[in-house]
Design a protein around this motif. Structure first.
Motif, PDB file in Angstrom:
ATOM      1  N   GLY A 216      -2.236 -12.000  -0.437  1.00 27.00           N
ATOM      2  CA  GLY A 216      -1.687 -11.912  -1.787  1.00 27.00           C
ATOM      3  C   GLY A 216      -2.519 -12.667  -2.796  1.00 27.00           C
ATOM      4  N   GLY A 217      -2.086 -12.573  -4.064  1.00 22.96           N
ATOM      5  CA  GLY A 217      -2.714 -13.334  -5.132  1.00 22.96           C
ATOM      6  C   GLY A 217      -3.727 -12.577  -5.934  1.00 22.96           C
ATOM      7  N   ALA A 218      -4.031 -11.329  -5.544  1.00 26.32           N
ATOM      8  CA  ALA A 218      -5.006 -10.528  -6.296  1.00 26.32           C
ATOM      9  C   ALA A 218      -4.845  -9.072  -5.894  1.00 26.32           C
ATOM     10  CB  ALA A 218      -6.432 -11.001  -6.015  1.00 26.32           C
ATOM     11  N   GLN A 434       9.482 -11.322 -10.438  1.00 21.12           N
ATOM     12  CA  GLN A 434       8.346 -11.270  -9.519  1.00 21.12           C
ATOM     13  C   GLN A 434       8.545 -10.199  -8.442  1.00 21.12           C
ATOM     14  OE1 GLN A 434       5.058 -13.370  -9.169  1.00 21.12           O
ATOM     15  NE2 GLN A 434       5.131 -11.238  -8.597  1.00 21.12           N
ATOM     16  N   LEU A 435       9.750 -10.115  -7.876  1.00 22.18           N
ATOM     17  CA  LEU A 435      10.014  -9.107  -6.854  1.00 22.18           C
ATOM     18  C   LEU A 435       9.884  -7.706  -7.437  1.00 22.18           C
ATOM     19  CD1 LEU A 435      10.851  -8.317  -4.011  1.00 22.18           C
ATOM     20  CD2 LEU A 435      13.242  -8.621  -4.690  1.00 22.18           C
ATOM     21  N   LEU A 444       2.360   1.880  -6.529  1.00 20.20           N
ATOM     22  CA  LEU A 444       0.958   2.243  -6.749  1.00 20.20           C
ATOM     23  C   LEU A 444       0.249   2.445  -5.410  1.00 20.20           C
ATOM     24  CD1 LEU A 444      -0.043  -0.212  -9.634  1.00 20.20           C
ATOM     25  CD2 LEU A 444       0.308   2.260  -9.812  1.00 20.20           C
ATOM     26  N   SER A 445       0.585   1.606  -4.443  1.00 17.07           N
ATOM     27  CA  SER A 445      -0.006   1.734  -3.116  1.00 17.07           C
ATOM     28  C   SER A 445       0.359   3.079  -2.492  1.00 17.07           C
ATOM     29  CB  SER A 445       0.471   0.590  -2.226  1.00 17.07           C
ATOM     30  OG  SER A 445      -0.053   0.706  -0.931  1.00 17.07           O
ATOM     31  N   ILE A 455       3.718  -7.037  -0.858  1.00 22.23           N
ATOM     32  CA  ILE A 455       4.898  -7.829  -1.209  1.00 22.23           C
ATOM     33  C   ILE A 455       4.959  -9.045  -0.291  1.00 22.23           C
ATOM     34  CG2 ILE A 455       7.418  -7.918  -1.276  1.00 22.23           C
ATOM     35  CD1 ILE A 455       7.506  -5.056  -2.043  1.00 22.23           C
ATOM     36  N   ASP A 456       4.935 -10.230  -0.873  1.00 17.93           N
ATOM     37  CA  ASP A 456       5.038 -11.477  -0.109  1.00 17.93           C
ATOM     38  C   ASP A 456       6.439 -12.045  -0.325  1.00 17.93           C
ATOM     39  OD1 ASP A 456       4.906 -14.018   0.945  1.00 17.93           O
ATOM     40  OD2 ASP A 456       2.852 -14.391   0.271  1.00 17.93           O
ATOM     41  N   MET A 457       7.357 -11.715   0.588  1.00 22.53           N
ATOM     42  CA  MET A 457       8.749 -12.119   0.419  1.00 22.53           C
ATOM     43  C   MET A 457       8.928 -13.637   0.552  1.00 22.53           C
ATOM     44  SD  MET A 457      10.357  -9.518  -0.530  1.00 22.53           S
ATOM     45  CE  MET A 457      11.958 -10.320  -0.549  1.00 22.53           C
TER      46      MET A 457
END
Length: 573
Positions: A216-218, A434-435, A444-445, A455-457
């Motif tokens: 995640g993060g980008a 954020q969710l 989009l994916s 998605i980083d739950m």
């Protein structure tokens, strides 16, 4: 490695190694050689206190030699530069045995060998600060010859300049091209200047995982691997953002990390799949504060490196003196295209791209379309440092919505010389928003965007515990180094850039040569002479091949019975 696979120079050096061994000289000794001084320090100190340099011990690599009978000169290169050595036979060998000078120094040492010397410093009649050697010791025998760079009348000849060779054999590049080492010394100074700046502010350096269950993060395509013990896929991180923000949740007010990130994407002059980024997150700040912080940091780096904010880059001069220009992304697009895209939907943006000749594909959403327009028509115009601000929300799934316009986010990118250098947000700390943004990325994916975020739950759960208002910024260390050292390619600022596999011409099998009637012992010799394909022999004159075979046999003392001219003619018939 058989003797037949080695070049003439490599064979000579191995023979010298054997001769050193016979003399009882270990060419790879284990014991410490105590260095008392370095070349640049010696030159400076000799001008100020010549009497203090009556007894010095220096070590380095032999770069030049001038053998002149009973006295000779050499030049060695150490960590600081080069210095001349003066060898006199009777000083090196005060007794009857002159072996160390006549045999070891004159015959068995080569350019590239590493030696340690003991002596005193003096100035030659030509005015060059030199070391008069009283003793020397072989510290390493180099078994491969260095490329010899020659200089005459201010011109350089036979320089080691081929980029592929330089990047593949960076160790050789650093030895023979002095300016390359300077680039990497400056790179370290850049990182240390940034680190000192953050530490002065009271922020803490931390480390976060490189192997991540969720990359995640980008928005980027990750490298994937497999953890055998856990039997799960893992990813090399594409960013360290989400872990650093977890630490802000945990109660740290300011954290930063110099991180290796990895993106499984294209390679060019400004992209390498493995790169270095610095990310910093500070609680109770916003992106406006971070703009001021970023320009203060970049200005300090320029001053630390150059003593001025003006930095030469190619034929341009970049001035890093703050404050920097600031313009919103939508205003920039309007300025450079004449089109106001504010409020446009996806369909309208596709039409604008078509009108401007910007390439698209059906998987693109609003964010990607706007990004393409900006990248094609605006980005390259910003040579001097410029903050592009207030990105559309679709482009920034981790950034807080703009306080004055919910269709935008509080984000900026710092552009220099037409490229992104830094990226920063007022961080999104609303877990519900954020969710929802992560879920939009998943859509989009599903449309085929392989760079959309996962998605980083767990990160959403962290936000549910409450993250204070925070601003974060990431800056590309490689690109910053390029700007500060006047380099046009990222490979020039990476010690070991990623390379394609080395191309090697494979030899034909022995059978193909033997089918021509060539005796097996001569096949390896023919290949060593450069005829790696049996087919190539059709173009060779028998007299030439005969001379080459006989000459190679004699020079390398193979002991083979030379083929007759008639035999060679039969091979090539």
């Amino acid at each position: 490695m058989s003797a037949i696979e080695l070049s003439e120079q490599e064979l000579l050096r191995r023979n010298s190694l054997q001769e050193l061994n016979k003399l009882g000289i270990n060419a790879f000794p284990a014991e410490e050689f105590k260095i008392s001084h370095y070349s640049a320090d010696i030159k400076k100190q000799f001008e100020e206190e010549p009497e203090s340099l009556k007894d010095v011990m220096v070590a380095g690599r032999i770069m030049t030699r001038r053998i002149m009978g009973n006295a000779s000169f050499a030049e060695i290169k150490d960590n600081q530069g080069r210095i001349q050595l003066y060898f006199r036979r009777d000083d090196i060998c005060p007794g009857e045995d002159k072996t160390m000078y006549n045999t070891v120094f004159k015959k068995l040492l080569d350019i590239g060998d590493i030696i340690g010397v003991k002596g005193y410093v003096f100035k030659t009649q030509m005015g060059e600060t030199s070391i008069h050697v009283k003793e020397f010791k072989v510290l390493t025998k180099a078994l491969k010859p260095l490329p010899i760079v020659k200089e005459k009348d201010g011109k350089t000849y036979d320089a080691f300049t081929d980029p592929e060779q330089r990047y593949r054999q960076r160790y050789v590049d650093l030895i023979v091209n002095d300016q390359v080492k300077d680039t990497f010394i400056k790179r370290t100074k850049i990182i240390n200047t940034m680190r000192n700046f953050f530490n002065e502010k009271g922020y803490m350096e931390v480390e976060t995982p490189i192997l991540q269950a969720i990359p995640g993060g980008a928005a980027a395509r990750p490298f994937v691997t497999h953890h055998n013990a856990l039997n799960i896929p893992l990813y090399l991180r594409i960013a360290n953002e989400l872990y650093l923000k977890r630490l802000i949740v945990g109660g740290f007010d300011g954290v930063y990390e110099f991180a290796k990130d990895f993106r499984n994407e294209g390679m060019d002059r400004t992209h390498n799949p493995e790169f270095t980024v610095m990310e910093i997150y500070v609680a109770y700040k916003d992106y406006k504060w971070m703009m001021n912080f970023t320009e203060e940091m970049v200005e300090r780096v320029a001053l630390a490196l150059h003593g001025t904010t003006e930095v030469k880059l190619g034929d341009k001069v970049i001035d890093f003196k703050r404050p920097y220009k600031r313009i919103t992304m939508l205003d920039s697009i309007k300025e450079h295209t004449g089109i106001d895209i504010n409020g446009m939907n996806e369909e309208e943006l596709f039409k604008v791209c078509e009108q401007l000749g910007v390439e698209t594909d059906p998987s693109m959403g609003k964010g990607k379309l706007i990004d393409e327009i900006f990248g094609e028509r605006c980005e390259g115009n910003y040579i001097q440092p410029t903050f592009i601000t207030d990105y559309p929300v679709e482009m920034s799934p981790l950034s807080k919505k703009h306080r004055d316009n919910p269709e935008l986010t509080e984000r900026f990118e710092l552009l220099v010389n037409g490229k992104e250098l830094a990226n920063a947000y007022t961080e999104l700390n609303d877990p519900i928003d954020q969710l929802a943004r992560f879920q939009d990325q998943m859509k989009l994916s599903e449309k085929g965007d392989d760079e959309a975020m996962f998605i980083d739950m767990d990160f959403v759960r962290a936000l549910e515990y409450g993250m204070p208002p925070t601003s974060g910024m990431g800056i590309g260390v490689d690109r910053l180094t390029m700007l500060m050292t006047n380099q046009q390619s990222i490979q020039e600022v990476l010690l070991f850039p990623q390379m394609r596999p080395e191309k090697k011409v494979e030899n034909d099998s022995e059978e193909k040569y033997m089918a021509l009637g060539i005796d097996q012992p001569w096949v390896e010799v023919i290949q060593k002479l450069g005829y790696k394909k049996a087919e190539a022999l059709k173009e060779v004159k028998p007299t030439k091949l005969h001379q080459e075979l006989c000459g190679f046999n004699k020079k390398n003392k193979l002991g083979y019975t030379n083929p007759s001219m008639d035999e060679v003619k039969a091979w090539l018939a």
